[in-house]
Design a protein around this motif. Structure first.
Motif, mmCIF file in Angstrom:
data_model
loop_
_atom_site.group_PDB
_atom_site.id
_atom_site.type_symbol
_atom_site.label_atom_id
_atom_site.label_comp_id
_atom_site.label_asym_id
_atom_site.label_seq_id
_atom_site.Cartn_x
_atom_site.Cartn_y
_atom_site.Cartn_z
ATOM 1 N N ALA A 37 0.868 -1.181 0.000
ATOM 2 C CA ALA A 37 0.000 0.000 0.000
ATOM 3 C C ALA A 37 0.900 1.226 0.000
ATOM 4 O O ALA A 37 2.075 1.128 0.375
ATOM 5 N N TYR A 38 0.379 2.303 -0.459
ATOM 6 C CA TYR A 38 1.123 3.554 -0.288
ATOM 7 C C TYR A 38 0.151 4.661 0.105
ATOM 8 O O TYR A 38 -1.061 4.548 -0.124
ATOM 9 N N THR A 39 0.703 5.673 0.741
ATOM 10 C CA THR A 39 -0.156 6.790 1.129
ATOM 11 C C THR A 39 0.248 8.028 0.338
ATOM 12 O O THR A 39 1.426 8.205 -0.001
ATOM 13 N N ARG A 40 -0.734 8.816 0.039
ATOM 14 C CA ARG A 40 -0.509 10.092 -0.655
ATOM 15 C C ARG A 40 -0.946 11.214 0.267
ATOM 16 O O ARG A 40 -2.025 11.158 0.860
ATOM 17 N N ARG A 41 -0.113 12.211 0.394
ATOM 18 C CA ARG A 41 -0.494 13.363 1.209
ATOM 19 C C ARG A 41 -1.155 14.379 0.288
ATOM 20 O O ARG A 41 -0.507 14.960 -0.574
ATOM 21 N N GLU A 42 -2.451 14.558 0.437
ATOM 22 C CA GLU A 42 -3.192 15.410 -0.499
ATOM 23 C C GLU A 42 -3.731 16.654 0.204
ATOM 24 O O GLU A 42 -4.033 16.614 1.397
ATOM 25 N N PRO A 43 -3.881 17.728 -0.568
ATOM 26 C CA PRO A 43 -4.440 18.947 0.050
ATOM 27 C C PRO A 43 -5.906 18.763 0.426
ATOM 28 O O PRO A 43 -6.549 17.811 -0.012
ATOM 29 N N LEU A 44 -6.423 19.702 1.212
ATOM 30 C CA LEU A 44 -7.813 19.613 1.668
ATOM 31 C C LEU A 44 -8.766 20.320 0.708
ATOM 32 O O LEU A 44 -9.908 19.936 0.557
ATOM 33 N N GLY A 45 -8.297 21.398 0.076
ATOM 34 C CA GLY A 45 -9.159 22.186 -0.815
ATOM 35 C C GLY A 45 -9.117 23.648 -0.418
ATOM 36 O O GLY A 45 -8.042 24.222 -0.228
ATOM 37 N N VAL A 46 -10.290 24.230 -0.227
ATOM 38 C CA VAL A 46 -10.342 25.645 0.174
ATOM 39 C C VAL A 46 -10.290 25.717 1.703
ATOM 40 O O VAL A 46 -11.161 25.174 2.383
ATOM 41 N N CYS A 47 -9.281 26.369 2.225
ATOM 42 C CA CYS A 47 -9.154 26.544 3.676
ATOM 43 C C CYS A 47 -9.493 27.996 4.012
ATOM 44 O O CYS A 47 -9.134 28.905 3.258
ATOM 45 N N VAL B 257 1.776 38.355 10.444
ATOM 46 C CA VAL B 257 2.354 37.072 10.857
ATOM 47 C C VAL B 257 1.268 35.993 10.870
ATOM 48 O O VAL B 257 1.470 34.884 10.366
ATOM 49 N N LEU B 258 0.107 36.314 11.408
ATOM 50 C CA LEU B 258 -0.953 35.310 11.497
ATOM 51 C C LEU B 258 -1.454 34.932 10.100
ATOM 52 O O LEU B 258 -1.713 33.752 9.827
ATOM 53 N N ALA B 259 -1.555 35.922 9.214
ATOM 54 C CA ALA B 259 -1.990 35.616 7.836
ATOM 55 C C ALA B 259 -0.983 34.689 7.157
ATOM 56 O O ALA B 259 -1.359 33.784 6.407
ATOM 57 N N VAL B 260 0.304 34.895 7.451
ATOM 58 C CA VAL B 260 1.334 34.047 6.853
ATOM 59 C C VAL B 260 1.373 32.672 7.526
ATOM 60 O O VAL B 260 1.513 31.646 6.863
ATOM 61 N N MET B 261 1.226 32.659 8.870
ATOM 62 C CA MET B 261 1.274 31.374 9.583
ATOM 63 C C MET B 261 0.198 30.422 9.083
ATOM 64 O O MET B 261 0.319 29.210 9.196
ATOM 65 N N LYS B 262 -0.889 30.978 8.567
ATOM 66 C CA LYS B 262 -1.961 30.124 8.053
ATOM 67 C C LYS B 262 -1.778 29.877 6.548
ATOM 68 O O LYS B 262 -1.890 28.746 6.080
ATOM 69 N N SER B 263 -1.516 30.954 5.801
ATOM 70 C CA SER B 263 -1.526 30.788 4.339
ATOM 71 C C SER B 263 -0.295 30.061 3.813
ATOM 72 O O SER B 263 -0.414 29.266 2.872
ATOM 73 N N ALA B 264 0.887 30.304 4.397
ATOM 74 C CA ALA B 264 2.100 29.707 3.807
ATOM 75 C C ALA B 264 2.049 28.173 3.861
ATOM 76 O O ALA B 264 2.252 27.517 2.831
ATOM 77 N N PRO B 265 1.718 27.555 5.018
ATOM 78 C CA PRO B 265 1.628 26.096 4.993
ATOM 79 C C PRO B 265 0.450 25.603 4.144
ATOM 80 O O PRO B 265 0.549 24.578 3.468
ATOM 81 N N ALA B 266 -0.680 26.363 4.184
ATOM 82 C CA ALA B 266 -1.841 25.939 3.397
ATOM 83 C C ALA B 266 -1.470 25.884 1.913
ATOM 84 O O ALA B 266 -1.733 24.889 1.225
ATOM 85 N N LEU B 267 -0.837 26.946 1.425
ATOM 86 C CA LEU B 267 -0.487 27.005 0.001
ATOM 87 C C LEU B 267 0.608 25.985 -0.329
ATOM 88 O O LEU B 267 0.577 25.335 -1.372
ATOM 89 N N ALA B 268 1.575 25.849 0.571
ATOM 90 C CA ALA B 268 2.665 24.890 0.327
ATOM 91 C C ALA B 268 2.099 23.486 0.130
ATOM 92 O O ALA B 268 2.611 22.703 -0.663
ATOM 93 N N VAL C 271 -16.021 25.082 1.739
ATOM 94 C CA VAL C 271 -14.838 25.251 2.595
ATOM 95 C C VAL C 271 -14.531 23.932 3.304
ATOM 96 O O VAL C 271 -15.410 23.320 3.907
ATOM 97 N N ALA C 272 -13.277 23.496 3.219
ATOM 98 C CA ALA C 272 -12.903 22.194 3.790
ATOM 99 C C ALA C 272 -12.375 22.308 5.211
ATOM 100 O O ALA C 272 -12.427 21.354 5.977
ATOM 101 N N LYS C 273 -11.828 23.488 5.540
ATOM 102 C CA LYS C 273 -11.167 23.611 6.844
ATOM 103 C C LYS C 273 -11.187 25.062 7.314
ATOM 104 O O LYS C 273 -11.121 25.984 6.500
ATOM 105 N N VAL C 274 -11.260 25.242 8.621
ATOM 106 C CA VAL C 274 -11.149 26.587 9.181
ATOM 107 C C VAL C 274 -9.991 26.606 10.160
ATOM 108 O O VAL C 274 -9.935 25.806 11.090
ATOM 109 N N TYR D 266 -2.982 20.616 7.249
ATOM 110 C CA TYR D 266 -3.390 21.169 5.958
ATOM 111 C C TYR D 266 -3.398 20.113 4.855
ATOM 112 O O TYR D 266 -3.437 20.453 3.673
ATOM 113 N N THR D 267 -3.310 18.840 5.254
ATOM 114 C CA THR D 267 -3.361 17.769 4.257
ATOM 115 C C THR D 267 -4.259 16.652 4.768
ATOM 116 O O THR D 267 -4.569 16.585 5.954
#
Ligand SMILES: NC(=O)c1ccc[n+]([C@@H]2O[C@H](COP(=O)([O-])OP(=O)(O)OC[C@H]3O[C@@H](n4cnc5c(N)ncnc54)[C@H](O)[C@@H]3O)[C@@H](O)[C@H]2O)c1
Ligand SMILES: CCCCC=O
Length: 527
Positions: free
Chosen positions: A173-183, A194-205, A258-261, A510-511
């Protein structure tokens, strides 16, 4: 007659072109060299489909203040259901493109965003000072941290990977790390960018898109971030900003696409966000408030402990979630500790946050200032002694007379049952209490529904790690305080939150993990 008409036409054509060009200019260019008392904000602060967007209706607009002067910077109309829907749909369309890129490609775009932000660091920091009231010295540090956050997650993007798992008979078996969608990201006002980046940078990455709602009290720098991402090459719609308060936030939490808040704010609002997200079975990250203990043993390096206590209480005018505001000092060293901490607190330069020498600026709003001063009064009524500060402060500069300043405060004679010790004050107020034994102080430190952070000062290595292990908090600082970093996971225990931000741990939030099971032989059917 004909010639006059033509002249008119060209004149209006020229004006229109000029106007269009203006509204297409990046916000930061318009705010270039922002200074206190002069910044005027006429540009829209919403951003979706890759452009700034004017809110549909100016009704219910709330004033946004400049904390250091009390001046109104702009009126902020909140986004309604239609606008929230447009932003979410624009995010979803961008997510479909962005999530198909490789991590390396996403990382490259994020690195470019970090480069642009670093280039404009001082200008952005000045805007943060205007909108938040914190000192320029701190704001520069904050923007530097934001740059590092984008760089860090740009580096993480290509490393996202699943697992290969062997199964009987050569199957695997293998696992894939996939995004959630719109966060959705919802932020507080104390570290706006800082807070906008702390959320958006990992989400976008991780391949997601984001709709971000800043606090209506500090709405400006999130839009600057949106423009930087766009300039760096993210698809239009990948990072969006909708402005507004509780109603707009609630529309975002309920939106079916929206998939995540990911929420940063107070515990009461966090509970509401969790309830709303539960209705759609959406994932949540909650970064909430705290009332963190800082424990100072008599074997500490006293000067470091004093400096640590100041760093634990007075950054950003004390409006820091993880502040160590319950300072427990072992009884034998309490007098020396208090003498030194009070001397240094009295020496903190309060005033014009744009000046290099200033170490404490203005609180975010008049109600916040009144609330913090009210906590000091209540503490006195309950028997605490004000050793210094706790008063409104009026700077000599006439421009700053309407600002929300106060002198930093040290309270002695505090008890665990006092309001100032139990509740999050979110202002420059340190409550100091004596303790005798390690066992006793651990019990007292943990006797709270919060669990965001904690700290310990001691020269005894074994004690330091034992105390860290026994403190019920998401972070424990040993022999320093508030040394947060983008490379280190951050998040609360108990009512201080769910999930982590920063560090590799955030990838989990975020995945989602897909498992693919592969048969290498024939199907063994029971039927
Ligand atoms: N743990 C952390 O990382 C962290 C960081 C910064 C601030 N904080 C906490 O934030 C608090 C201060 O920030 P605040 O006063 O902006 O908090 P808040 O809870 O009042 O607001 C936070 C955000 O939530 C939005 N909001 C309000 N009601 C909402 C609703 N019903 N639905 C959706 N969104 C809603 C606000 O508009 C704002 O954007 C403090 O408790 C502080 O400790 C925590
Ligand atoms: C920058 C990390 C968040 C601190 C809390 O207010």
């Amino acid at each position: 007659m004909h010639a006059r008409l033509l002249r008119h036409f060209f004149f209006f054509f020229f004006l229109r072109q000029k106007f269009l060009k203006m509204s297409q200019q990046p916000l930061l260019q318009l705010l270039h060299n922002a200074s206190l008392g002069s910044l005027e904000l006429k540009e829209p602060l919403n951003f979706w489909c890759g452009a700034r967007v004017q809110a549909r209706s100016a009704g219910n607009a709330e004033p946004v203040y400049e904390p250091a002067t009390g001046r109104v910077l702009c009126d902020l109309p909140p986004c309604g259901a239609e606008e929230v829907d447009q932003a979410v749909r624009s995010a979803h369309a961008a997510y479909l493109k962005w999530s198909r890129l490789s991590g390396m490609e996403r990382g490259r775009v994020l690195l470019e965003a970090a480069r642009i932000m670093r280039e404009r660091l001082v200008d952005i920091a000045k805007v943060e000072v205007v909108n938040n009231g914190k000192t320029l010295t701190e704001a520069k540090g904050n923007i530097h941290m934001a740059v590092q956050g984008i760089e860090y997650f740009a580096g993480i993007a290509p490393t996202l990977a699943g697992q290969h798992i062997q199964m009987p008979g050569g199957c695997f078996a293998y696992t894939r790390r996939e995004p959630l969608g719109v966060c959705v990201g919802i932020g507080a006002w104390n570290f706006p960018l800082v807070l906008a980046v702390m959320k958006s940078a990992p989400a976008l990455a991780c391949g997601n898109a984001m709709v971000y709602k800043p606090s209506p009290m500090a709405p400006i720098t999130a839009v600057i971030l949106a423009e930087i991402y766009k300039e760096a090459g993210v698809p239009d719609g990948l990072f969006n900003v909708v402005q507004g308060g509780a109603e707009t936030g609630s529309l975002l939490c309920h939106h079916p696409m929206v998939a995540k808040v990911s929420f940063t704010g107070s515990v009461p609002t966090g509970k509401k966000v969790m309830e709303m997200a539960a209705k759609g079975v959406k994932q949540v990250t909650l970064e909430l408030g705290g009332k963190s203990p800082l424990i100072i043993f008599k074997d500490c390096e006293l000067e470091n402990a004093v400096k640590g206590a100041l760093m634990a209480n007075f950054l950003t005018q004390g409006q820091v979630c993880c502040n160590g505001t319950r300072v427990y000092v072992q009884r034998d060293i309490l007098p020396q500790f208090l003498e030194e901490v009070v001397k240094r607190t009295k020496a903190i330069a309060v005033g014009d946050p744009m000046l290099d020498g200033t170490r404490m600026g203005a609180l975010i709003s008049r109600p916040q200032l009144d609330k913090v001063l009210g906590f000091v009064k209540e503490a006195q009524k309950q028997g605490a002694r004000v050793l210094c500060g706790g008063e409104p402060f009026v700077p000599s500069d006439p421009k700053l007379k309407g600002g929300y300043f106060m002198s930093p405060c040290v309270l002695d004679n505090c008890r665990d049952d006092m309001t100032c010790v139990k509740e999050e004050i979110f202002g420059p107020v340190m409550s100091v209490m004596p303790f005798d034994t390690e066992e006793e102080v651990l019990q007292r430190a943990n006797n709270t529904t919060f669990g965001l952070a904690s700290g310990v000062f001691t020269r005894d290595v074994a004690r330091a790690h034992r105390v860290a292990e026994n403190l019920q908090a998401g972070t424990c600082f040993i022999n320093n305080y508030n040394t947060n970093s983008v490379v280190v996971p951050f998040g609360g225990y108990k009512m201080s939150g769910i999930g982590k931000e920063n560090g590799q741990a955030v990838i989990e939030y975020y995945t989602q993990l897909k498992t693919v099971v592969v048969e290498m032989g024939d199907v063994q059917s029971l039927f």
